[in-house]
Design a protein around this motif. Sequence first.
Motif, mmCIF file in Angstrom:
data_model
loop_
_atom_site.group_PDB
_atom_site.id
_atom_site.type_symbol
_atom_site.label_atom_id
_atom_site.label_comp_id
_atom_site.label_asym_id
_atom_site.label_seq_id
_atom_site.Cartn_x
_atom_site.Cartn_y
_atom_site.Cartn_z
ATOM 1 N N MET A 1 0.844 -0.940 0.178
ATOM 2 C CA MET A 1 0.250 0.181 -0.372
ATOM 3 C C MET A 1 1.013 1.284 0.154
ATOM 4 S SD MET A 1 -2.968 1.171 -0.604
ATOM 5 C CE MET A 1 -4.344 1.190 0.729
ATOM 6 N N ALA A 2 1.728 0.973 0.717
ATOM 7 C CA ALA A 2 3.244 1.956 0.656
ATOM 8 C C ALA A 2 3.103 2.732 -0.691
ATOM 9 C CB ALA A 2 3.996 1.974 1.594
ATOM 10 N N ASN A 3 3.266 2.480 -1.420
ATOM 11 C CA ASN A 3 3.664 2.663 -3.248
ATOM 12 C C ASN A 3 2.040 3.384 -3.464
ATOM 13 O OD1 ASN A 3 5.378 3.173 -5.187
ATOM 14 N ND2 ASN A 3 4.293 0.790 -6.043
ATOM 15 N N GLU A 4 1.074 2.873 -3.605
ATOM 16 C CA GLU A 4 0.027 3.160 -3.809
ATOM 17 C C GLU A 4 0.151 4.926 -3.525
ATOM 18 O OE1 GLU A 4 -0.976 -0.084 -2.702
ATOM 19 O OE2 GLU A 4 -1.362 -1.816 -5.167
ATOM 20 N N ASN A 5 0.200 4.856 -2.074
ATOM 21 C CA ASN A 5 0.197 5.726 -1.325
ATOM 22 C C ASN A 5 1.300 6.617 -1.530
ATOM 23 O OD1 ASN A 5 -1.878 4.855 0.325
ATOM 24 N ND2 ASN A 5 -0.674 4.761 2.327
ATOM 25 N N GLN A 7 2.323 7.352 -4.954
ATOM 26 C CA GLN A 7 1.965 7.583 -6.220
ATOM 27 C C GLN A 7 0.757 8.401 -5.770
ATOM 28 O OE1 GLN A 7 1.391 3.960 -8.114
ATOM 29 N NE2 GLN A 7 3.353 3.528 -8.299
ATOM 30 N N ALA A 8 -0.213 8.379 -5.022
ATOM 31 C CA ALA A 8 -0.878 9.091 -5.122
ATOM 32 C C ALA A 8 -0.834 10.232 -4.193
ATOM 33 C CB ALA A 8 -2.226 8.747 -3.873
ATOM 34 N N TYR A 9 0.541 10.474 -4.108
ATOM 35 C CA TYR A 9 0.849 11.670 -2.885
ATOM 36 C C TYR A 9 1.298 12.645 -4.184
ATOM 37 C CZ TYR A 9 3.759 14.792 0.244
ATOM 38 O OH TYR A 9 4.126 15.933 1.071
ATOM 39 N N ALA A 10 2.284 12.020 -4.922
ATOM 40 C CA ALA A 10 3.037 12.248 -5.858
ATOM 41 C C ALA A 10 2.010 13.208 -7.459
ATOM 42 C CB ALA A 10 3.636 11.400 -6.771
ATOM 43 N N TYR A 63 -3.071 8.282 2.875
ATOM 44 C CA TYR A 63 -3.232 7.535 4.225
ATOM 45 C C TYR A 63 -5.153 6.870 4.167
ATOM 46 C CZ TYR A 63 -3.073 4.951 8.772
ATOM 47 O OH TYR A 63 -3.298 4.245 9.666
ATOM 48 N N ALA A 64 -5.470 6.058 4.474
ATOM 49 C CA ALA A 64 -6.685 5.443 4.549
ATOM 50 C C ALA A 64 -7.781 6.261 3.249
ATOM 51 C CB ALA A 64 -7.102 5.831 5.321
ATOM 52 N N ASN A 65 -7.267 7.318 2.129
ATOM 53 C CA ASN A 65 -7.634 7.650 0.938
ATOM 54 C C ASN A 65 -7.381 6.641 -0.050
ATOM 55 O OD1 ASN A 65 -9.063 9.530 -0.627
ATOM 56 N ND2 ASN A 65 -7.330 10.584 0.290
ATOM 57 N N VAL A 66 -6.559 5.287 -0.459
ATOM 58 C CA VAL A 66 -6.613 5.119 -1.596
ATOM 59 C C VAL A 66 -6.516 3.940 -2.281
ATOM 60 C CG1 VAL A 66 -4.201 4.401 -3.087
ATOM 61 C CG2 VAL A 66 -3.860 6.138 -1.658
ATOM 62 N N ASP A 67 -8.019 4.077 -2.772
ATOM 63 C CA ASP A 67 -7.982 2.988 -3.569
ATOM 64 C C ASP A 67 -7.754 2.017 -4.015
ATOM 65 O OD1 ASP A 67 -7.661 3.517 -5.965
ATOM 66 O OD2 ASP A 67 -10.187 3.932 -6.578
ATOM 67 N N ARG A 68 -8.087 0.522 -3.977
ATOM 68 C CA ARG A 68 -7.538 -0.289 -4.731
ATOM 69 C C ARG A 68 -6.416 0.263 -6.391
ATOM 70 N NH1 ARG A 68 -10.705 -4.533 -7.774
ATOM 71 N NH2 ARG A 68 -12.613 -3.439 -9.347
ATOM 72 N N PHE A 69 -7.356 1.068 -6.872
ATOM 73 C CA PHE A 69 -6.249 1.137 -7.964
ATOM 74 C C PHE A 69 -5.395 2.488 -7.633
ATOM 75 C CE2 PHE A 69 -10.903 0.028 -9.732
ATOM 76 C CZ PHE A 69 -10.833 -0.984 -10.491
ATOM 77 N N GLY A 70 -5.215 2.571 -6.628
ATOM 78 C CA GLY A 70 -4.387 4.287 -6.150
ATOM 79 C C GLY A 70 -4.515 5.013 -6.854
ATOM 80 N N HIS A 71 -6.069 5.488 -6.263
ATOM 81 C CA HIS A 71 -6.126 6.948 -6.815
ATOM 82 C C HIS A 71 -7.187 6.959 -5.631
ATOM 83 C CE1 HIS A 71 -6.737 4.745 -10.775
ATOM 84 N NE2 HIS A 71 -6.066 6.407 -11.246
ATOM 85 N N SER A 72 -6.685 8.382 -4.972
ATOM 86 C CA SER A 72 -6.939 9.254 -3.686
ATOM 87 C C SER A 72 -8.625 8.829 -4.508
ATOM 88 C CB SER A 72 -6.915 10.734 -4.185
ATOM 89 O OG SER A 72 -5.263 10.775 -3.675
#
Length: 178
Positions: A1-5, A7-10, A63-72
Amino acid sequence: MANENDQAYARKLAQIEANENLTILLSMNQVNDEKVKQYIVYTDYRENGQQESTNSIFVYTPYANVDRFGHSMVDFQAQLLFETNKWKKEMHITVLETLGAASRLAVYDFQNLGLAQLAVKAFCNLANKLEIETIDGNISTFDSDDFKKVAHILEKYGFEVQTDASQSSGAFIKTKKA
């Protein structure tokens, strides 16, 4: 999940930086699945010479805001709405709420992760920069426990909180010492 987070942050950071109507006030990017260590606090406030303006400070975290596709899933988890009168050197907090809020003023900090505190901290920093002399607002909650949480956050940043008899509503003020 850290990687998706990450990417979403970036993506969110790039989106904010590309928008000339937004300004980043605070940010942190330390990837961690356990706590909020990635956040962006930003505002739509612009110094444009208007006597009065209504603006917001927003807090975003993946954090707790990213879906399974890595989007906020949402653009921000906390919002502090405020009015500014630069000529009178006054600011008024209209609303401070976080997702899941039961009422109008920070009564439920998104999973108790400190996002409302980030908004208040950034707001106080902005007020200092603008040489604001008085900040005020009202608190209204559904129970006294929520009121105590809100009052604690505000008092932490130098506000004087006055309560009514029920301790579920009241007012707050912060003035610069002469």
